[in-house]
Design a protein around this motif. Structure first.
Motif, PDB file in Angstrom:
ATOM      1  N   GLN A   1       0.836  -1.203   0.000  1.00 36.12           N
ATOM      2  CA  GLN A   1       0.000   0.000   0.000  1.00 36.12           C
ATOM      3  C   GLN A   1       0.870   1.252   0.000  1.00 36.12           C
ATOM      4  O   GLN A   1       0.595   2.214  -0.734  1.00 36.12           O
ATOM      5  CB  GLN A   1      -0.922   0.011   1.214  1.00 36.12           C
ATOM      6  CG  GLN A   1      -1.824   1.239   1.264  1.00 36.12           C
ATOM      7  CD  GLN A   1      -2.785   1.206   2.427  1.00 36.12           C
ATOM      8  OE1 GLN A   1      -3.205   0.139   2.867  1.00 36.12           O
ATOM      9  NE2 GLN A   1      -3.140   2.373   2.941  1.00 36.12           N
ATOM     10  N   THR A   2       1.917   1.242   0.820  1.00 36.08           N
ATOM     11  CA  THR A   2       2.839   2.387   0.849  1.00 36.08           C
ATOM     12  C   THR A   2       3.456   2.614  -0.519  1.00 36.08           C
ATOM     13  O   THR A   2       3.558   3.752  -0.999  1.00 36.08           O
ATOM     14  CB  THR A   2       3.945   2.146   1.896  1.00 36.08           C
ATOM     15  OG1 THR A   2       3.357   1.993   3.182  1.00 36.08           O
ATOM     16  CG2 THR A   2       4.934   3.303   1.915  1.00 36.08           C
ATOM     17  N   TYR A   3       3.871   1.523  -1.166  1.00 40.01           N
ATOM     18  CA  TYR A   3       4.470   1.646  -2.494  1.00 40.01           C
ATOM     19  C   TYR A   3       3.451   2.181  -3.509  1.00 40.01           C
ATOM     20  O   TYR A   3       3.763   3.070  -4.302  1.00 40.01           O
ATOM     21  CB  TYR A   3       5.011   0.295  -2.963  1.00 40.01           C
ATOM     22  CG  TYR A   3       5.643   0.374  -4.338  1.00 40.01           C
ATOM     23  CD1 TYR A   3       6.955   0.810  -4.486  1.00 40.01           C
ATOM     24  CD2 TYR A   3       4.917   0.041  -5.480  1.00 40.01           C
ATOM     25  CE1 TYR A   3       7.532   0.911  -5.738  1.00 40.01           C
ATOM     26  CE2 TYR A   3       5.489   0.150  -6.737  1.00 40.01           C
ATOM     27  CZ  TYR A   3       6.800   0.581  -6.856  1.00 40.01           C
ATOM     28  OH  TYR A   3       7.359   0.693  -8.097  1.00 40.01           O
ATOM     29  N   CYS A   4       2.239   1.644  -3.479  1.00 37.42           N
ATOM     30  CA  CYS A   4       1.208   2.063  -4.432  1.00 37.42           C
ATOM     31  C   CYS A   4       0.792   3.519  -4.207  1.00 37.42           C
ATOM     32  O   CYS A   4       0.548   4.253  -5.172  1.00 37.42           O
ATOM     33  CB  CYS A   4      -0.016   1.155  -4.324  1.00 37.42           C
ATOM     34  SG  CYS A   4       0.244  -0.505  -4.988  1.00 37.42           S
ATOM     35  N   ASP A   5       0.715   3.924  -2.951  1.00 37.30           N
ATOM     36  CA  ASP A   5       0.375   5.322  -2.658  1.00 37.30           C
ATOM     37  C   ASP A   5       1.414   6.271  -3.252  1.00 37.30           C
ATOM     38  O   ASP A   5       1.071   7.311  -3.830  1.00 37.30           O
ATOM     39  CB  ASP A   5       0.277   5.539  -1.144  1.00 37.30           C
ATOM     40  CG  ASP A   5      -0.953   4.874  -0.532  1.00 37.30           C
ATOM     41  OD1 ASP A   5      -1.826   4.408  -1.293  1.00 37.30           O
ATOM     42  OD2 ASP A   5      -1.030   4.819   0.700  1.00 37.30           O
ATOM     43  N   LYS A   6       2.676   5.903  -3.106  1.00 34.38           N
ATOM     44  CA  LYS A   6       3.745   6.729  -3.671  1.00 34.38           C
ATOM     45  C   LYS A   6       3.675   6.729  -5.195  1.00 34.38           C
ATOM     46  O   LYS A   6       3.814   7.779  -5.840  1.00 34.38           O
ATOM     47  CB  LYS A   6       5.104   6.209  -3.205  1.00 34.38           C
ATOM     48  CG  LYS A   6       6.279   6.993  -3.759  1.00 34.38           C
ATOM     49  CD  LYS A   6       7.598   6.416  -3.246  1.00 34.38           C
ATOM     50  CE  LYS A   6       8.776   7.141  -3.864  1.00 34.38           C
ATOM     51  NZ  LYS A   6      10.067   6.569  -3.418  1.00 34.38           N
TER      52      LYS A   6
ATOM     53  N   PHE B   1       0.952  13.907  -9.714  1.00 36.27           N
ATOM     54  CA  PHE B   1       1.703  15.155  -9.655  1.00 36.27           C
ATOM     55  C   PHE B   1       2.795  15.246 -10.712  1.00 36.27           C
ATOM     56  O   PHE B   1       3.449  16.286 -10.839  1.00 36.27           O
ATOM     57  CB  PHE B   1       2.311  15.332  -8.265  1.00 36.27           C
ATOM     58  CG  PHE B   1       1.278  15.490  -7.174  1.00 36.27           C
ATOM     59  CD1 PHE B   1       0.418  16.567  -7.166  1.00 36.27           C
ATOM     60  CD2 PHE B   1       1.171  14.540  -6.164  1.00 36.27           C
ATOM     61  CE1 PHE B   1      -0.529  16.716  -6.169  1.00 36.27           C
ATOM     62  CE2 PHE B   1       0.224  14.670  -5.164  1.00 36.27           C
ATOM     63  CZ  PHE B   1      -0.637  15.767  -5.164  1.00 36.27           C
ATOM     64  N   GLU B   2       3.008  14.136 -11.457  1.00 33.93           N
ATOM     65  CA  GLU B   2       4.007  14.101 -12.526  1.00 33.93           C
ATOM     66  C   GLU B   2       5.400  14.489 -12.017  1.00 33.93           C
ATOM     67  O   GLU B   2       6.138  15.249 -12.645  1.00 33.93           O
ATOM     68  CB  GLU B   2       3.593  15.008 -13.682  1.00 33.93           C
ATOM     69  CG  GLU B   2       2.292  14.561 -14.344  1.00 33.93           C
ATOM     70  CD  GLU B   2       1.909  15.437 -15.519  1.00 33.93           C
ATOM     71  OE1 GLU B   2       2.457  16.552 -15.642  1.00 33.93           O
ATOM     72  OE2 GLU B   2       1.065  14.988 -16.326  1.00 33.93           O
TER      73      GLU B   2
END
Length: 216
Positions: free
Chosen positions: A29-34, A41-42
């Motif tokens: 989840q942490t990885y996907c959120d990032k 935000f590109e």
């Protein structure tokens, strides 16, 4: 969010089994959120450390080192980027028969001299992904112990309480050590079951990303 693919170097971030009613693990989840923020935000988060800086700076010299000592021919740094429906990545070296992934240790204490098997799961998954992308079925993870670049030694010295630079510098120079103690090779074979599991994790990440997309 079905366009989500996993970078081979990041596979380990999504591999933990989810607990309870979670679709993906906390780490995934942490990885996907990032990943989602970088897409919206590109922009990509830039992460710097002395360990990665050394690895990047000595990468070509480490390829030359193992070329001379292990392969007796010049290996070429690969710049080709690979991608399929699930994976992306750029292997360090691709030969006719195998993937070679080079890891440069920070010092002799982080160098896996005595390990008999590759203990770093992240590197194991990384080469599995590379083999899947290239169609090769053999790979090597090769650790090297290279001299630390002078600019990094000077940075470390300026942050230290040492007085004598020459004595301090000796801690970061390894070319005076016998070659066999500066290379460690781990051979990894392709594992289709591991690839299937990674694909399942990617599919789950896509479900999660679609869920957060629908909430915004």
């Amino acid at each position: 969010m079905n366009e989500f693919k996993i970078r081979c170097s990041a596979i380990n971030s999504i591999m933990a089994k989810p607990t309870g009613k979670r679709i993906i693990s906390v780490g995934a989840q942490t990885y996907c959120d990032k990943w989602y923020k970088e897409k919206i935000f590109e922009r990509k988060e830039e992460i710097y450390s002395k360990y990665t800086n050394k690895g990047q700076e000595v990468e070509l010299s480490s390829i030359d080192f193992i070329s001379e000592k292990l392969y007796k021919e010049q290996l070429i740094k690969n710049d080709e980027y690979f991608s399929n429906d699930y994976f992306t990545g750029t292997p360090d070296v691709i030969t006719e028969n195998e993937i070679i992934e080079i890891k440069n240790s920070w010092n002799c204490f982080t160098f896996p001299l005595l390990e008999q098997e590759l203990s770093n799961k992240s590197y194991y998954y990384q080469v599995q992904g590379y083999m899947h992308l290239t169609g090769l079925r053999k790979s090597k993870v090769i650790y090297t112990l290279m001299d630390t670049p002078e600019n990094i030694i000077e940075d470390e010295y300026n942050k230290s309480i040492e007085d004598d630079f020459d004595i301090f510098r000796e801690k970061y120079i390894f070319s005076n050590i016998e070659d066999k103690y500066r290379m460690k090779v781990f051979e990894i074979d392709y594992d289709e079951t591991i690839i299937d599991t990674i694909k399942q994790r990617v599919d789950s990440c896509r479900v999660y990303l679609n869920e957060i997309q629908s909430k915004l």
